[in-house]
Write a protein that holds these residues in place. Structure first.
Motif, PDB file in Angstrom:
ATOM      1  N   GLY A 182       0.838  -1.187   0.000  1.00  0.00           N
ATOM      2  CA  GLY A 182       0.000   0.000   0.000  1.00  0.00           C
ATOM      3  C   GLY A 182       0.875   1.239   0.000  1.00  0.00           C
ATOM      4  N   ALA A 183       0.515   2.209   0.809  1.00  0.00           N
ATOM      5  CA  ALA A 183       1.272   3.462   0.869  1.00  0.00           C
ATOM      6  C   ALA A 183       2.694   3.210   1.363  1.00  0.00           C
ATOM      7  CB  ALA A 183       0.562   4.448   1.793  1.00  0.00           C
ATOM      8  N   GLN A 184       3.617   3.997   0.821  1.00  0.00           N
ATOM      9  CA  GLN A 184       5.025   3.847   1.186  1.00  0.00           C
ATOM     10  C   GLN A 184       5.548   5.138   1.776  1.00  0.00           C
ATOM     11  OE1 GLN A 184       7.384   1.802  -1.711  1.00  0.00           O
ATOM     12  NE2 GLN A 184       9.340   2.516  -0.888  1.00  0.00           N
ATOM     13  N   ASP A 185       6.378   4.988   2.828  1.00  0.00           N
ATOM     14  CA  ASP A 185       7.012   6.134   3.482  1.00  0.00           C
ATOM     15  C   ASP A 185       8.449   5.751   3.784  1.00  0.00           C
ATOM     16  OD1 ASP A 185       7.743   8.359   4.880  1.00  0.00           O
ATOM     17  OD2 ASP A 185       6.539   7.906   6.669  1.00  0.00           O
ATOM     18  N   GLY A 186       9.338   6.081   2.868  1.00  0.00           N
ATOM     19  CA  GLY A 186      10.733   5.685   3.036  1.00  0.00           C
ATOM     20  C   GLY A 186      10.863   4.170   3.006  1.00  0.00           C
ATOM     21  N   ALA A 187      11.471   3.612   4.061  1.00  0.00           N
ATOM     22  CA  ALA A 187      11.659   2.166   4.133  1.00  0.00           C
ATOM     23  C   ALA A 187      10.401   1.437   4.576  1.00  0.00           C
ATOM     24  CB  ALA A 187      12.811   1.831   5.091  1.00  0.00           C
ATOM     25  N   LEU A 188       9.376   2.176   5.018  1.00  0.00           N
ATOM     26  CA  LEU A 188       8.123   1.583   5.493  1.00  0.00           C
ATOM     27  C   LEU A 188       7.108   1.464   4.356  1.00  0.00           C
ATOM     28  CD1 LEU A 188       7.235   3.163   8.964  1.00  0.00           C
ATOM     29  CD2 LEU A 188       7.501   0.733   8.451  1.00  0.00           C
ATOM     30  N   THR A 189       6.482   0.294   4.274  1.00  0.00           N
ATOM     31  CA  THR A 189       5.431   0.076   3.288  1.00  0.00           C
ATOM     32  C   THR A 189       4.231  -0.551   3.968  1.00  0.00           C
ATOM     33  OG1 THR A 189       7.090  -0.335   1.559  1.00  0.00           O
ATOM     34  CG2 THR A 189       4.830  -1.027   1.095  1.00  0.00           C
ATOM     35  N   GLU A 190       3.064   0.013   3.750  1.00  0.00           N
ATOM     36  CA  GLU A 190       1.839  -0.592   4.268  1.00  0.00           C
ATOM     37  C   GLU A 190       1.622  -1.943   3.587  1.00  0.00           C
ATOM     38  OE1 GLU A 190      -2.986   0.344   4.402  1.00  0.00           O
ATOM     39  OE2 GLU A 190      -1.636   1.526   3.155  1.00  0.00           O
ATOM     40  N   VAL A 191       1.223  -2.931   4.381  1.00  0.00           N
ATOM     41  CA  VAL A 191       0.963  -4.266   3.842  1.00  0.00           C
ATOM     42  C   VAL A 191      -0.544  -4.471   3.740  1.00  0.00           C
ATOM     43  CG1 VAL A 191       1.240  -6.753   4.195  1.00  0.00           C
ATOM     44  CG2 VAL A 191       3.097  -5.199   4.803  1.00  0.00           C
ATOM     45  N   LYS A 192      -1.026  -4.650   2.518  1.00  0.00           N
ATOM     46  CA  LYS A 192      -2.455  -4.888   2.297  1.00  0.00           C
ATOM     47  C   LYS A 192      -2.777  -6.373   2.170  1.00  0.00           C
ATOM     48  CE  LYS A 192      -2.997  -2.365  -1.379  1.00  0.00           C
ATOM     49  NZ  LYS A 192      -3.704  -1.666  -2.484  1.00  0.00           N
ATOM     50  N   GLY A 193      -1.761  -7.167   1.905  1.00  0.00           N
ATOM     51  CA  GLY A 193      -1.971  -8.598   1.771  1.00  0.00           C
ATOM     52  C   GLY A 193      -0.656  -9.328   1.618  1.00  0.00           C
ATOM     53  N   LEU A 194      -0.696 -10.652   1.750  1.00  0.00           N
ATOM     54  CA  LEU A 194       0.473 -11.508   1.587  1.00  0.00           C
ATOM     55  C   LEU A 194       0.127 -12.612   0.589  1.00  0.00           C
ATOM     56  CD1 LEU A 194       1.381 -11.863   5.375  1.00  0.00           C
ATOM     57  CD2 LEU A 194       2.738 -10.643   3.680  1.00  0.00           C
ATOM     58  N   VAL A 195       1.014 -12.835  -0.348  1.00  0.00           N
ATOM     59  CA  VAL A 195       0.803 -13.855  -1.373  1.00  0.00           C
ATOM     60  C   VAL A 195       1.995 -14.807  -1.342  1.00  0.00           C
ATOM     61  CG1 VAL A 195       0.353 -14.313  -3.799  1.00  0.00           C
ATOM     62  CG2 VAL A 195      -0.419 -12.157  -2.777  1.00  0.00           C
ATOM     63  N   GLU A 196       1.727 -16.089  -1.188  1.00  0.00           N
ATOM     64  CA  GLU A 196       2.796 -17.076  -1.100  1.00  0.00           C
ATOM     65  C   GLU A 196       3.159 -17.601  -2.483  1.00  0.00           C
ATOM     66  OE1 GLU A 196       5.716 -18.993   0.955  1.00  0.00           O
ATOM     67  OE2 GLU A 196       4.224 -17.635   1.808  1.00  0.00           O
ATOM     68  N   LYS A 197       4.408 -17.366  -2.899  1.00  0.00           N
ATOM     69  CA  LYS A 197       4.972 -17.890  -4.150  1.00  0.00           C
ATOM     70  C   LYS A 197       4.056 -17.658  -5.365  1.00  0.00           C
ATOM     71  CE  LYS A 197       7.718 -21.350  -1.728  1.00  0.00           C
ATOM     72  NZ  LYS A 197       8.052 -22.791  -1.566  1.00  0.00           N
ATOM     73  N   PRO A 198       3.767 -16.399  -5.660  1.00  0.00           N
ATOM     74  CA  PRO A 198       2.881 -16.125  -6.804  1.00  0.00           C
ATOM     75  C   PRO A 198       3.610 -16.306  -8.133  1.00  0.00           C
ATOM     76  CG  PRO A 198       3.738 -14.086  -5.937  1.00  0.00           C
ATOM     77  CD  PRO A 198       4.246 -15.168  -5.018  1.00  0.00           C
ATOM     78  N   PRO A 199       2.873 -16.647  -9.216  1.00  0.00           N
ATOM     79  CA  PRO A 199       3.487 -16.619 -10.548  1.00  0.00           C
ATOM     80  C   PRO A 199       3.999 -15.213 -10.842  1.00  0.00           C
ATOM     81  CG  PRO A 199       1.350 -17.707 -10.598  1.00  0.00           C
ATOM     82  CD  PRO A 199       1.470 -17.085  -9.250  1.00  0.00           C
ATOM     83  N   ARG A 200       5.057 -15.136 -11.619  1.00  0.00           N
ATOM     84  CA  ARG A 200       5.690 -13.844 -11.875  1.00  0.00           C
ATOM     85  C   ARG A 200       4.701 -12.798 -12.364  1.00  0.00           C
ATOM     86  NH1 ARG A 200      10.773 -12.823 -16.094  1.00  0.00           N
ATOM     87  NH2 ARG A 200      10.738 -10.542 -15.999  1.00  0.00           N
ATOM     88  N   ASP A 201       3.806 -13.187 -13.264  1.00  0.00           N
ATOM     89  CA  ASP A 201       2.893 -12.214 -13.847  1.00  0.00           C
ATOM     90  C   ASP A 201       1.726 -11.860 -12.936  1.00  0.00           C
ATOM     91  OD1 ASP A 201       1.696 -14.682 -14.009  1.00  0.00           O
ATOM     92  OD2 ASP A 201       0.961 -14.433 -16.053  1.00  0.00           O
TER      93      ASP A 201
END
Length: 295
Positions: A182-201
């Motif tokens: 999600g939103a990014q602030d320097g080294a911090l990034t909001e996490v909206k979700g986690l995806v395990e081993k997604p296809p590249r595309d």
């Protein structure tokens, strides 16, 4: 400034069998395999101490008692070294203050989430860190803080839950857990979700989860009822995904280097990289490497 409770405890899941490194790990825990002259678990504990963590919780299994002994006082060794005029300071990081190390047993290998849940009584109602020793996180050359110290600094600002991430080439994302940013602030990034081993595309980003976590204690209650996921194991990623949206969740992009010491090539890479940086051997190791590459 966050008013969250400080991070005083870290859980180290060290119950794995280390089958990728057999026969070396038949009698020696993989966490005690050395990178140059320090075992993997020592690097992780030193990183935790740098971040101000006071209590180390080792989730162990059968045959892992040597990990605890590594942090004990070795009277015979120290007496012999002292009598021979040897410098004992090399052992200073291996001596734990009484009460600083606690072990719990994971009797059945049911996954990372289950290993973390085994430490629930010690964690109690405090936020806590999780550190995977296989993931060797090294600060930038010339100084800089370690990964967990960077995460604790971020936690002091935003609280909630945090995971460490690193950016990888897009053709590598399918091998890792990836965040939906999600939103990014320097080294911090909001996490909206986690995806395990997604296809590249289909990967939502190229930011991969890299073995360091700061989680609120509510995750233990989720793990209590967590159903088995990939591989028939209780997955920590699944439990964290259920927390997103209910609590603040951020990723910290680590300013440093990661070595995947769960693989043989990553282990060799880490050994070579750290040896090359040593003042006492770097020049010799470089000469050896160059000679081998010429042959």
């Amino acid at each position: 400034m966050s008013s969250s409770k400080p991070i005083r405890k870290a859980v180290f899941p060290v119950a794995g069998l280390g089958t990728r490194f057999l026969p070396a790990t038949k009698a020696i825990p993989k966490e005690l395999l050395p990178i140059v002259d320090r075992p993997l678990i020592q690097y992780a504990v030193d990183e935790a101490r740098e971040a101000g963590i006071e209590q180390m919780i080792f989730v162990t299994g059968r045959g892992k008692t040597a990990i605890v002994e590594h942090f004990d006082v070795a009277y015979e060794l120290e007496t012999t070294m002292e009598s021979r005029g040897k410098d004992l300071s090399v052992l200073d990081p291996t001596r734990a203050v009484p009460g600083d190390i606690i072990t719990v047993r994971q009797q059945v290998p049911l996954g990372l989430g289950h290993a973390i849940w085994c430490a629930r009584a010690i964690v109690g109602d405090e936020p806590f860190a999780i550190m995977l020793p296989d993931e060797l996180m090294v600060a930038r050359k010339g100084g800089g803080s370690g990964c967990m110290a960077q995460m604790v600094e971020a936690y002091d600002k935003v609280g909630g839950n945090l995971i460490s991430v690193l950016e990888v080439p897009e053709d590598e994302v399918s091998s890792y857990g990836v965040i939906d940013p999600g939103a990014q602030d320097g080294a911090l990034t909001e996490v909206k979700g986690l995806v395990e081993k997604p296809p590249r595309d289909q990967a939502p980003s190229n930011k991969i989860v890299s073995g360091r976590y700061i989680l609120q204690p509510e995750v233990m209650r989720i793990l209590e009822d967590q159903e088995k996921g990939a591989g028939g194991e209780i997955q920590l990623t699944d439990a964290m995904a259920r927390m997103i949206g209910d609590q603040a969740f951020h990723a910290v992009t680590f300013d440093g280097r990661r070595f995947d010491c769960g693989s043989k090539t990553g282990f060799v890479e880490a050994t070579l990289a750290l040896a090359l940086e040593r003042e006492d051997m770097g020049a010799q190791v470089r000469e050896i490497a160059e000679t081998l590459l010429r042959d």
